[in-house]
Design an enzyme around this catalytic site. Structure first.
Site, PDB file in Angstrom:
ATOM      1  CD  GLU A 176      13.745 -11.290  -1.063  1.00 10.51           C
ATOM      2  OE1 GLU A 176      14.535 -10.845  -1.909  1.00 10.51           O
ATOM      3  OE2 GLU A 176      13.017 -12.291  -1.284  1.00 10.51           O
ATOM      4  CD  GLU A 295       8.931 -11.806  -2.248  1.00  9.51           C
ATOM      5  OE1 GLU A 295       9.683 -12.315  -3.102  1.00  9.51           O
ATOM      6  OE2 GLU A 295       9.073 -10.659  -1.801  1.00  9.51           O
TER       7      GLU A 295
END
Ligand code: AHR
Length: 503
Positions: A176, A295
């Site tokens: 991320e 995720e």
């Protein structure tokens, strides 16, 4: 009595989406909250084995047949020095983890996690730190883990008691990196360049590895989807997958809208695949860039309470969402969506696996127990191996605050690897309307009804707990295939697994 509506699902043995990569049923363990400490590892617990791993947790993970587990983060990895987690445990440093404002003793590190993964029968999907570290730490970690012997880092591993290389196949290039919450956030260009160089030297160190570039943290990021385009412009020739993440919420307490959120996942996958194809065309590349949805889950129940968790504590109760029946139904619809994109999504991770937004929970002084979301994942992982079939669904539709034309029924068919079982997964996402569904199996002669497993209930907010399994699978009535059609009743708000076997 609610009016029953009709729907149909047409499956054809010739209409195949593609082979489902078993890694689609992957999951994730991060050094976060009680995932590692008091989750998978708790020496002194009555169920702990000689390595300190909880065998009650191992058994539940093994039942799920999770083929691959991402580690060690997540946000944690962006400030992690992998060297802290290897070598004599008593010499490992106690650190502040800036991502979760917790204390990290480093008792569990790469080798211990690899040992646990072996016990549960999973591969490790290893993430490297591209937040505070760079290409040197990344290539050294690959050498430490995967090089047989005779070099500094491989011999260091051997001196730590691990003679054979781990042979980790899948590697994430950071996590991320688009998010301001990330230690060492970068622009897409900065990240793309770093990821390309890290990928290059990691692959020089071990040419057999597969590499995942970090895509967007969510579709709500201001940089989405330009992030994917820029990152892939820089990394296309060096990586095998682009990752994406998504967490779904129901703050509005609107079940119809919430259960339609799998449509958002569907569009996310299609957009990222198209963006990757745009870069491919620009590069005149022959390579298809696949997706690692590494995720995904429901995450919102614990967000408010986490604001009052004391910082700089060890294994705090963080992200401990308690899931409901409606969460399990969305997880089911998201699994169907992932399987529907089996031609493009090759790796995925239910985030996470134990205690942290997880299907498996532990009591420090009691047993492990399973949340409602455990079951759709179990069913998909068990019966979703094989070939994904296109399901032509005809069902009543509805509109919500965020979505239009939402079919009440979400469905997919999976033909098992040996082509001897056909499984139809289906969610009736309507809270009021039971559906009578005619499944067209005319192109599967000789297949007969085997079983109908379902999860449903009157209370969409029902939860499980250490002493209560309020949400769990039950068996539906026996049915027969008549003239090539199998008709099943799907209660309102239900997850269904309809299995046919070749006789
Ligand atoms: O899974 C919890 C967190 O969600 C992860 O650490 C991070 O990657 C994401 O924001």
């Amino acid at each position: 009595m609610a009016e029953i509506k009709r729907a149909s699902v047409r499956l054809d043995s010739a209409y195949r989406i593609g082979e489902i990569d078993k890694r689609l049923f992957g999951s994730f363990i991060e050094h976060l909250g009680r995932a590692v400490y008091e989750g998978i590892y708790q020496p002194g617990h009555p169920s702990a084995d000689s390595d300190g791993f909880r065998t009650d947790v191992i058994d539940l993970v093994k039942t799920l047949q999770v083929p691959i587990i991402r580690y060690p983060g997540g946000n944690f990895v962006s400030g992690y020095n992998w060297e802290d987690g290897v070598g004599p445990v008593e010499q490992r440093p106690r650190r502040t983890d800036l991502a979760w404002r917790s204390l990290e003793p480093n008792t569990i590190g790469t080798n211990e996690f690899a040992r646990w993964a072996q016990k549960v029968g999973a591969e490790v999907n290893m993430a490297v730190n591209l937040g505070t570290r760079g290409i040197d730490a990344a290539r050294n970690l690959v050498e430490y883990c995967n090089h047989p012997s005779g070099t500094y880092y491989s011999d260091l591993r051997r001196s730590h008691g691990v003679e054979q290389p781990h042979g980790f196949r899948t590697w994430c290039l950071g996590n991320e990196m688009d998010g301001p919450w990330q230690t060492g956030q970068k622009t897409a260009y900065e990240y793309g360049r770093l990821a390309a160089e890290a990928a290059k030297v990691m692959r020089w160190t071990d040419p057999t590895i597969e590499l995942v570039a970090a895509g967007s943290s969510s579709t709500r990021m201001p940089t989405y989807p330009q992030w994917e385009a820029t990152v892939l412009e820089e990394t296309y020739d060096h990586v095998d997958y682009i990752s994406i993440h998504a967490y779904y919420t129901n703050y509005e307490n609107d079940v119809r809208n919430f259960l339609a959120k799998s449509l958002e996942m569907d569009e996310y996958i299609r957009t990222v695949a198209s963006t990757a194809d745009f870069v491919r065309a620009k590069k005149r590349s022959k390579k298809q860039m696949n997706i690692s949805f590494d995720e995904w889950n429901v995450w919102f129940h614990s967000v408010e309470q986490d604001k009052s968790v004391k910082p700089w504590t060890f294994a705090p109760h963080l992200l401990e969402d308690i899931y409901t029946l409606e969460d399990a139904l969305l997880v089911g619809a998201l699994l169907i969506t992932l399987m529907r994109h089996a031609d493009r999504v090759k790796i995925a991770a239910l985030a996470q696996l134990v205690n942290v937004i997880a299907p498996i929970m532990t009591e420090a002084d009691g047993s492990a127990w399973v949340q409602p979301t455990y079951y759709p994942f179990l069913h998909a992982s068990t019966y979703g191996r094989g070939t994904a079939l296109m399901a032509v669904v005809d069902a009543p539709r509805y509109d919500t605050s965020e979505f239009t034309d939402v079919p009440m029924l979400e469905s997919i068919g999976v033909l098992s690897e040996a082509e001897d079982y056909l499984t139809v997964f289906a969610v009736n996402r309507d809270p009021d309307t039971p559906l009578s569904v005619a499944i067209d199996v005319r192109s599967f002669p000789g297949f007969a009804f085997e079983e109908h497993i379902l999860i449903t209930g009157d209370d969409e907010k029902a939860t499980n707990g250490p002493n209560a399994q309020n949400v769990k699978p039950e068996k539906g009535p026996k049915q027969t295939v008549d003239d090539g059609y199998l008709t099943v009743q799907l209660p309102s708000l239900s997850w269904n697994v309809i299995r046919l076997a070749k006789r």
